[in-house]
Design a protein around this motif. Structure first.
Motif, PDB file in Angstrom:
ATOM      1  N   ILE A 174     -61.055 -53.280  34.288  1.00  0.00           N
ATOM      2  CA  ILE A 174     -62.732 -53.000  34.294  1.00  0.00           C
ATOM      3  C   ILE A 174     -63.155 -53.025  32.946  1.00  0.00           C
ATOM      4  CG2 ILE A 174     -64.359 -50.952  34.810  1.00  0.00           C
ATOM      5  CD1 ILE A 174     -62.551 -50.364  37.460  1.00  0.00           C
ATOM      6  N   ARG A 175     -62.524 -52.266  31.896  1.00  0.00           N
ATOM      7  CA  ARG A 175     -63.037 -52.083  30.661  1.00  0.00           C
ATOM      8  C   ARG A 175     -63.133 -53.397  29.990  1.00  0.00           C
ATOM      9  NH1 ARG A 175     -60.410 -47.247  27.363  1.00  0.00           N
ATOM     10  NH2 ARG A 175     -60.912 -46.159  29.486  1.00  0.00           N
ATOM     11  N   GLY A 176     -61.908 -54.201  30.002  1.00  0.00           N
ATOM     12  CA  GLY A 176     -62.076 -55.590  29.297  1.00  0.00           C
ATOM     13  C   GLY A 176     -62.932 -56.423  30.059  1.00  0.00           C
ATOM     14  N   THR A 177     -62.986 -56.439  31.240  1.00  0.00           N
ATOM     15  CA  THR A 177     -64.144 -57.098  31.950  1.00  0.00           C
ATOM     16  C   THR A 177     -65.520 -57.115  31.586  1.00  0.00           C
ATOM     17  OG1 THR A 177     -62.529 -57.523  33.974  1.00  0.00           O
ATOM     18  CG2 THR A 177     -65.016 -58.179  34.270  1.00  0.00           C
ATOM     19  N   LEU A 178     -65.846 -55.712  31.407  1.00  0.00           N
ATOM     20  CA  LEU A 178     -67.152 -55.260  30.944  1.00  0.00           C
ATOM     21  C   LEU A 178     -67.409 -55.873  29.630  1.00  0.00           C
ATOM     22  CD1 LEU A 178     -69.734 -53.455  31.595  1.00  0.00           C
ATOM     23  CD2 LEU A 178     -68.690 -51.643  30.661  1.00  0.00           C
ATOM     24  N   GLU A 179     -66.562 -55.919  28.615  1.00  0.00           N
ATOM     25  CA  GLU A 179     -66.752 -56.506  27.603  1.00  0.00           C
ATOM     26  C   GLU A 179     -67.015 -58.150  27.492  1.00  0.00           C
ATOM     27  OE1 GLU A 179     -67.260 -54.842  24.507  1.00  0.00           O
ATOM     28  OE2 GLU A 179     -67.405 -53.472  25.856  1.00  0.00           O
ATOM     29  N   GLU A 180     -66.059 -58.660  28.407  1.00  0.00           N
ATOM     30  CA  GLU A 180     -66.383 -59.950  28.457  1.00  0.00           C
ATOM     31  C   GLU A 180     -67.815 -60.252  29.173  1.00  0.00           C
ATOM     32  OE1 GLU A 180     -62.891 -60.709  30.898  1.00  0.00           O
ATOM     33  OE2 GLU A 180     -61.755 -61.174  29.278  1.00  0.00           O
ATOM     34  N   PHE A 181     -68.262 -59.656  30.011  1.00  0.00           N
ATOM     35  CA  PHE A 181     -69.490 -59.491  30.427  1.00  0.00           C
ATOM     36  C   PHE A 181     -70.618 -59.468  29.546  1.00  0.00           C
ATOM     37  CE2 PHE A 181     -73.165 -58.040  32.704  1.00  0.00           C
ATOM     38  CZ  PHE A 181     -73.398 -59.154  33.809  1.00  0.00           C
ATOM     39  N   ARG A 182     -70.305 -58.594  28.412  1.00  0.00           N
ATOM     40  CA  ARG A 182     -71.491 -58.237  27.508  1.00  0.00           C
ATOM     41  C   ARG A 182     -71.454 -59.796  26.536  1.00  0.00           C
ATOM     42  NH1 ARG A 182     -73.313 -52.766  27.309  1.00  0.00           N
ATOM     43  NH2 ARG A 182     -71.618 -51.243  27.753  1.00  0.00           N
ATOM     44  N   ALA A 183     -70.232 -60.206  26.449  1.00  0.00           N
ATOM     45  CA  ALA A 183     -70.042 -61.586  25.429  1.00  0.00           C
ATOM     46  C   ALA A 183     -70.793 -62.739  26.104  1.00  0.00           C
ATOM     47  CB  ALA A 183     -68.709 -61.816  25.380  1.00  0.00           C
ATOM     48  N   VAL A 184     -70.714 -62.911  27.668  1.00  0.00           N
ATOM     49  CA  VAL A 184     -71.434 -63.933  28.291  1.00  0.00           C
ATOM     50  C   VAL A 184     -72.901 -63.577  28.010  1.00  0.00           C
ATOM     51  CG1 VAL A 184     -72.194 -64.234  30.716  1.00  0.00           C
ATOM     52  CG2 VAL A 184     -69.557 -64.132  30.187  1.00  0.00           C
ATOM     53  N   ALA A 185     -73.416 -62.252  28.335  1.00  0.00           N
ATOM     54  CA  ALA A 185     -74.768 -62.219  27.879  1.00  0.00           C
ATOM     55  C   ALA A 185     -75.303 -62.565  26.602  1.00  0.00           C
ATOM     56  CB  ALA A 185     -75.264 -60.797  28.382  1.00  0.00           C
ATOM     57  N   ASP A 186     -74.356 -62.137  25.565  1.00  0.00           N
ATOM     58  CA  ASP A 186     -74.739 -62.435  24.103  1.00  0.00           C
ATOM     59  C   ASP A 186     -74.820 -63.799  23.525  1.00  0.00           C
ATOM     60  OD1 ASP A 186     -75.276 -59.846  23.294  1.00  0.00           O
ATOM     61  OD2 ASP A 186     -73.440 -59.373  22.511  1.00  0.00           O
ATOM     62  N   ALA A 187     -73.740 -64.751  24.446  1.00  0.00           N
ATOM     63  CA  ALA A 187     -73.681 -66.098  23.853  1.00  0.00           C
ATOM     64  C   ALA A 187     -75.070 -66.992  24.017  1.00  0.00           C
ATOM     65  CB  ALA A 187     -72.724 -66.735  24.672  1.00  0.00           C
ATOM     66  N   ARG A 188     -75.334 -67.539  22.993  1.00  0.00           N
ATOM     67  CA  ARG A 188     -76.634 -68.431  23.159  1.00  0.00           C
ATOM     68  C   ARG A 188     -76.233 -69.774  22.402  1.00  0.00           C
ATOM     69  NH1 ARG A 188     -82.100 -65.557  24.061  1.00  0.00           N
ATOM     70  NH2 ARG A 188     -81.468 -63.474  23.831  1.00  0.00           N
TER      71      ARG A 188
END
Lengths: 188, 188
Positions: A174-188
């Motif tokens: 869960i912790r790792g996926t939350l970080e991946e999720f933040r990376a998805v939102a950050d990437a532009r």
């Protein structure tokens, strides 16, 4: 008054899962589940409204646990951090019964009707998380978007965790996926 | 060969929506829809498998449109930007029939069975977006997380757009909601 049956609930759950795995969900009757568990149909209906609900037992408890987890996060926590903390706290609920959950998931994935039921339960869970965020003073659309983000993180982590080759604890996933999720939102 | 019926599809859709609104989805029959449209039941079944599918007509087209929209985004686009562009491009699909979509949404919200069907269609749409991202070389879990993020943005923007007081175009709401979504993920 019925006779006291030691661990009737657990025996019915185990019997149901065994039969669903052996002969399929559709081909299994409540009478067969009760018989396999060494109990009566009447005892079955004391715990479950139908054979489908055996697989979704505990979802109300999970929903309430997640909502109170969101409420219990420090006041200073950002909305998504509050949801992440609640999801991590709920991971024990699944870890305690990993083998059962993994087998259950295989049955649900194989059956469209059960898969639909799972979607409905997840939507209900998401609404409960959004409501708990609103109780913390988070406005919409942030509350709804955060709850949906949490649901997405949970679904992906849960799928990794139920993979038969997985060795990592759900909390860590869960912790790792939350970080991946933040990376998805950050990437532009 | 049946007689050619001018705009049979549109007439059936309008008749169904009118009847669902007047007397409820559950109380309406295919025969009544056909009669209201001045057509036969046989014509109805040339377009729809059942009365529920009248409300979900076009979802296959939407799914394919979104998937090709994801594929058409510039190679350099980040995954979530590719999904955002595809969602914006699909907004015309809804704008063209806003009044119908708004009335349809009211009927779906009022009926649990239809609401479940909507969840299933959305899950299918999400899988199609994830598959289109994988075709762009995006690995999992990023592809799945991005598709779920896109679905969350779309759902929230769509709900705002179908609000009766709303004056803003769907494309603008999608863009704004995507920014709000990024803010949700960024906040710590």
């Amino acid at each position: 008054m019925g006779r006291w049956e030691p661990d009737a609930l657990g025996r019915l759950q185990q019997a149901a899962l065994a039969l669903y795995g052996e002969q399929g969900f559709d081909n299994t009757t409540v009478a067969e589940i009760a018989e396999r568990a060494g109990l009566t149909k009447r005892t079955f209906f004391r715990y479950f409204t139908d054979k489908r609900e055996v697989l979704f037992w505990g979802s109300q408890e999970l929903e309430e646990g997640l909502a109170s987890g969101v409420g219990a996060a420090p006041e200073s926590a950002a909305p998504l951090d509050a949801v992440g903390a609640a999801l991590e706290a709920a991971s024990g609920f699944f870890e305690q019964r990993r083998e059962w959950v993994v087998r259950r998931q295989r049955i649900i994935t194989a059956n469209p009707e059960l898969h639909e039921r799972e979607l409905i339960k997840l939507a209900s869970l998401t609404r409960a998380i959004a409501a708990a965020l609103r109780d913390r003073g988070v406005d919409d659309p942030t509350a709804t978007l955060t709850a949906k983000a949490g649901a997405a993180v949970f679904e992906v982590a849960f799928e990794q965790w139920t993979d038969e080759t997985n060795q990592r604890p759900l909390q860590e996933l869960i912790r790792g996926t939350l970080e991946e999720f933040r990376a998805v939102a950050d990437a532009r």
